[in-house]
Structures are given as structure tokens and as C-alpha cells.
Motif scaffolding. Structure first.
Motif, PDB file in Angstrom:
ATOM      1  N   THR A 127      46.965  -2.407  97.693  1.00 46.89           N
ATOM      2  CA  THR A 127      45.947  -3.386  98.075  1.00 46.89           C
ATOM      3  C   THR A 127      45.315  -3.017  99.420  1.00 46.89           C
ATOM      4  OG1 THR A 127      45.538  -5.770  98.226  1.00 46.89           O
ATOM      5  CG2 THR A 127      47.558  -4.956  99.257  1.00 46.89           C
ATOM      6  N   GLY A 128      44.354  -3.828  99.831  1.00 47.77           N
ATOM      7  CA  GLY A 128      43.674  -3.610 101.104  1.00 47.77           C
ATOM      8  C   GLY A 128      42.335  -2.912 100.956  1.00 47.77           C
ATOM      9  N   TRP A 129      41.721  -3.040  99.794  1.00 52.12           N
ATOM     10  CA  TRP A 129      40.491  -2.326  99.474  1.00 52.12           C
ATOM     11  C   TRP A 129      39.249  -3.005 100.033  1.00 52.12           C
ATOM     12  CZ3 TRP A 129      41.505   2.227  97.491  1.00 52.12           C
ATOM     13  CH2 TRP A 129      42.727   2.410  96.841  1.00 52.12           C
ATOM     14  N   GLY A 130      38.326  -2.214 100.531  1.00 54.26           N
ATOM     15  CA  GLY A 130      36.997  -2.696 100.862  1.00 54.26           C
ATOM     16  C   GLY A 130      36.143  -2.702  99.599  1.00 54.26           C
ATOM     17  N   GLU A 131      34.876  -2.971  99.777  1.00 53.69           N
ATOM     18  CA  GLU A 131      33.956  -3.071  98.629  1.00 53.69           C
ATOM     19  C   GLU A 131      32.831  -2.065  98.767  1.00 53.69           C
ATOM     20  OE1 GLU A 131      34.152  -5.069  95.951  1.00 53.69           O
ATOM     21  OE2 GLU A 131      35.987  -6.039  96.637  1.00 53.69           O
TER      22      GLU A 131
END
Length: 191
Positions: free
Chosen positions: A132-136
Motif C-alpha cells: 500500500t501507499g500508492w499515489g495516483e
């Protein structure tokens, strides 16, 4: 009644928007939990299924440097300068993670991986991986797609490691040597 429905829809929309995308993978490994733990927390373990080289110091804040290209310059070997975030032997480990070098904008950032081990019986362990920890957008979307494929391959290799033995990195290293021996492209001559 309509104001209540509108409020409920607004709350549901905000909850849905607050959820982060993640990558979730799972595999059943034919090995005792202690052996699977060692695979994730020792250099020999990482080399047996994940990458041809690694620097591993299994303690909170300790090195979790996984070198997919050990011949590359420092900082370009793969998961350079990663660290363990949590270790709860033998059931949970967590580490920060970066994108591959070909995605430089997101490589400068960090995402987070949690690996959970659950003993199924004395001879098998369920491994779940949550990333997890994703940007867009942009490189973030590319990195997410890359790791959605890559973590599946990593867990397949972990399973194979216990089914048929450690990964033999000889062919991989031969290809890397050949790639590193090729001269760098020379800039076009200027008029």
C-alpha cells in the motif's frame, strides 16, 4: 427522508474515496512457518527466491536491500536502501519499498509492504502480502501495475523454492553481465 438519503450517500462516497488502492497476494507454501520466516529475514533466504543478492539485517530499521541487479551502480540495484519497519517473529514483517529505476519520479517515494505468515499445519504456511501507499496517476499507475505482476512472481518463486529448491540466478546474472558490457549509446554528432 430525502435529506437522510442524501447524507447517507455523501458519507458512503467519502468512505469509498478514503480507501487506498493496494496490492494483495497470497500463496500456500509447503514449509514450516519458521523456514518461511527465514526466507524473508536472512540474506540466504532472500537469495533463495527473490533476487540474486541482498543486504539483510532483520531488526526494526535494519537493512532490507534487495539487489535485482547487483552489477548496477549504487542506488540502481533494485530495492536499494529499504528497511524493515516491523518484525513480529514468526508471523509478520513489514518493510518500505520503492519503484524500479525506470520510474524515477515514484522511485524517490516509498510505499509499504506487510507480509503475514500463518501456520496452516506443521508442514505448510499461508503467506499474504499487502502493498500500500500508492499515489495516483502517471508513474504511480505504472508502478502499481508493475508490482501487481511482480509480487505474484515473487510469491510463485517462494513457493517453488520450497517445492523444488532455491532459484538458480546463473542465467539472470549472465544476461545482466551482457547488458552491462554493452557500450552506452553515444550521443548523436552535432552539426
Amino acid at each position: 427522508m430525502r435529506p437522510i438519503v442524501a447524507l447517507l450517500l455523501l458519507v458512503l462516497a467519502s468512505v469509498a474515496g478514503a480507501q487506498q488502492r493496494s496490492i494483495d497476494k497470497e500463496v500456500l507454501v509447503a514449509a514450516p512457518i519458521g523456514e518461511v520466516w527465514k526466507a524473508w529475514t536472512t540474506r540466504d533466504g532472500i537469495v533463495s527466491f527473490m533476487a540474486p543478492d541482498a543486504e539483510i539485517e532483520a531488526r526494526v530499521g535494519g537493512a532490507f536491500h534487495v539487489h535485482f541487479d547487483p552489477l548496477a551502480a549504487p542506488g540502481m540495484k533494485g530495492a536499494d536502501d529499504m528497511r524493515y519497519m516491523a518484525l513480529q517473529a514468526p508471523t509478520l514483517l513489514s518493510f518500505d519499498w520503492n519503484a524500479p529505476p525506470h520510474l524515477p519520479q515514484v522511485r524517490a517515494q516509498r510505499t509499504f509492504v506487510v507480509v503475514r505468515l500463518k501456520e496452516v499445519d506443521a508442514a505448510s504456511t499461508r503467506v499474504t502480502l499487502h502493498h500500500t501507499g500508492w499515489g495516483e496517476g502517471g508513474e504511480w499507475d505504472q508502478a502499481h501495475a508493475y508490482f501487481d505482476r511482480a509480487w505474484g512472481a515473487v510469491l510463485t518463486n517462494l513457493k517453488k523454492r520450497f517445492d523444488s529448491g532455491p532459484v538458480d540466478w546463473s542465467d539472470w546474472m549472465a544476461r545482466l553481465r551482457k547488458m552491462h558490457e554493452q557500450p552506452a549509446a553515444t550521443p548523436a554528432a552535432r552539426p
